[in-house]
Write a protein that holds these residues in place. Structure first.
Motif, PDB file in Angstrom:
ATOM      1  N   ARG A 251      46.708  46.250  37.518  1.00  0.00           N
ATOM      2  CA  ARG A 251      45.674  47.293  37.516  1.00  0.00           C
ATOM      3  C   ARG A 251      44.314  46.696  37.871  1.00  0.00           C
ATOM      4  O   ARG A 251      43.956  45.625  37.365  1.00  0.00           O
ATOM      5  N   LEU A 252      43.585  47.422  38.705  1.00  0.00           N
ATOM      6  CA  LEU A 252      42.247  46.984  39.100  1.00  0.00           C
ATOM      7  C   LEU A 252      41.238  47.416  38.049  1.00  0.00           C
ATOM      8  O   LEU A 252      41.087  48.609  37.775  1.00  0.00           O
TER       9      LEU A 252
ATOM     10  N   LEU B 260      41.453  41.966  37.900  1.00  0.00           N
ATOM     11  CA  LEU B 260      42.691  42.714  37.749  1.00  0.00           C
ATOM     12  C   LEU B 260      43.391  42.303  36.463  1.00  0.00           C
ATOM     13  O   LEU B 260      43.190  41.188  35.969  1.00  0.00           O
TER      14      LEU B 260
ATOM     15  N   LEU C  44      46.391  47.733  47.399  1.00  0.00           N
ATOM     16  CA  LEU C  44      45.483  47.356  46.318  1.00  0.00           C
ATOM     17  C   LEU C  44      44.068  47.145  46.843  1.00  0.00           C
ATOM     18  O   LEU C  44      43.078  47.495  46.181  1.00  0.00           O
TER      19      LEU C  44
END
Length: 323
Positions: free
Chosen positions: A195-196, A218, A313
């Motif tokens: 996840r960013l 991240l 991403l």
């Protein structure tokens, strides 16, 4: 392994030539959109030039390494895949993730072999960490930092590819071009979904249409933090720039600076210098792995799906930075 280098005007063509020779490949031809460039490249390296792309497909290569302009590469990649010839696809291979995703769908339909060079997967820190994992000695990853900061974007004009700083063609700047290697490293090491958390993208030094610096934070499902830093802000045009691959786990710290790499482990109190591998010559390891996979009829270690995941991403990072 018979290989054709298709796209001699790409700035990585020389490294791929070196890699193919080091891996024991037989280079049966060189092609480029610019026939004169292909002839010059072939002549200076004692190779045969191929004038037409149709002849590239008909030459009997065991694998074709395709590189070039992002607007022309996807169509040629499609033709290689439809011809049933294994493909090594150099980046940037498209101006958008959507175009790459369409190519990925074709790859799945045809069960095609497509390998994408992310050579830092074969760097000494990553290789040593994977060995510790196999031994059950690594422990959970706590932190990873992946930094590639090279010289100013003017170098692409010197390399004959000024379109690299056109966001409509290259799809972005330092993050898309350099940071994608760090994104791939984080995706490869992460536990579950990545996840960013934070995305900083800016242009602090150079008056360029694309970003000259990016910093992402991240987090994976196990709570490990990965930072990716990319830039065109190194004050030199020399190769290498500012490079660091750092992996920290419960039992190990591994650091790779390209010309030097070290490993430290808590369980035995050991600290060792790893055999370094210059970043440019990691393409040799990537090529050798691809040849080995083809010889064993196995899927590519680094596939088009890995490339699409990294591109997706990065798309998210650009959106988050704008917001």
């Amino acid at each position: 392994m018979k290989i054709i280098l298709a796209g001699s005007s790409h700035w990585h063509a020389g490294m791929h030539l070196d890699a193919a020779r080091a891996a024991g490949g037989e280079i049966i031809g060189v092609w480029d959109e610019d026939q004169q460039h292909a002839k010059m490249f072939a002549r200076s390296n004692s190779l045969r030039s191929i004038d037409r792309f149709d002849d590239v497909l008909a030459a009997g290569a065991g694998v074709i390494l395709l590189m070039g302009h992002p607007r022309s590469v996807p169509g040629r990649a499609r033709r290689i895949i439809e011809a049933g010839i294994p493909l090594i696809l150099e980046k940037p291979a498209a101006s958008s993730t959507e175009i790459l995703s369409e190519l990925l769908e074709l790859t799945r339909q045809r069960n095609a072999f497509v390998s994408v060079p992310f050579p830092n997967r074969f760097g000494p820190a990553v290789i040593a960490f994977r060995k510790l994992q196999r031994q059950g000695r690594a422990g959970a990853i706590a932190y990873g930092h992946f930094r590639i900061v090279n010289g100013p974007p003017e170098r692409y004009a010197e390399d004959g590819v000024p379109w690299m700083v056109d966001p409509g063609i290259g799809g972005g700047g330092a993050l898309r071009n350099l940071g994608i290697h760090g994104i791939d490293a984080a995706l490869d090491l992460a536990a579950g979904t990545l996840r960013l958390r934070t995305s900083y993208i800016g242009n602090r030094i150079h008056n360029s249409p694309v970003e000259d610096h990016a910093l992402l934070v991240l987090e994976d499902e196990a709570g490990a933090i990965f930072t990716v830093e990319a830039g065109y802000t190194f004050a030199s045009m020399r190769p290498g720039g500012d490079f660091e691959w750092r992996i920290v786990s419960a039992n190990a710290t591994l650091i790779d600076h390209g010309d030097k790499a070290i490993s430290a482990t808590l369980d035995d109190g050991a600290g060792t210098e790893l055999t370094p591998e210059p970043t440019a010559t990691r393409y040799r390891l990537c090529m050798r792995d691809t040849f080995d996979r083809l010889a064993r009829n196995e899927p590519a270690t680094i596939s088009l799906s890995d490339y699409v995941a990294a591109m997706s991403l990065i798309d998210t990072a650009y959106r988050k930075a704008r917001e």
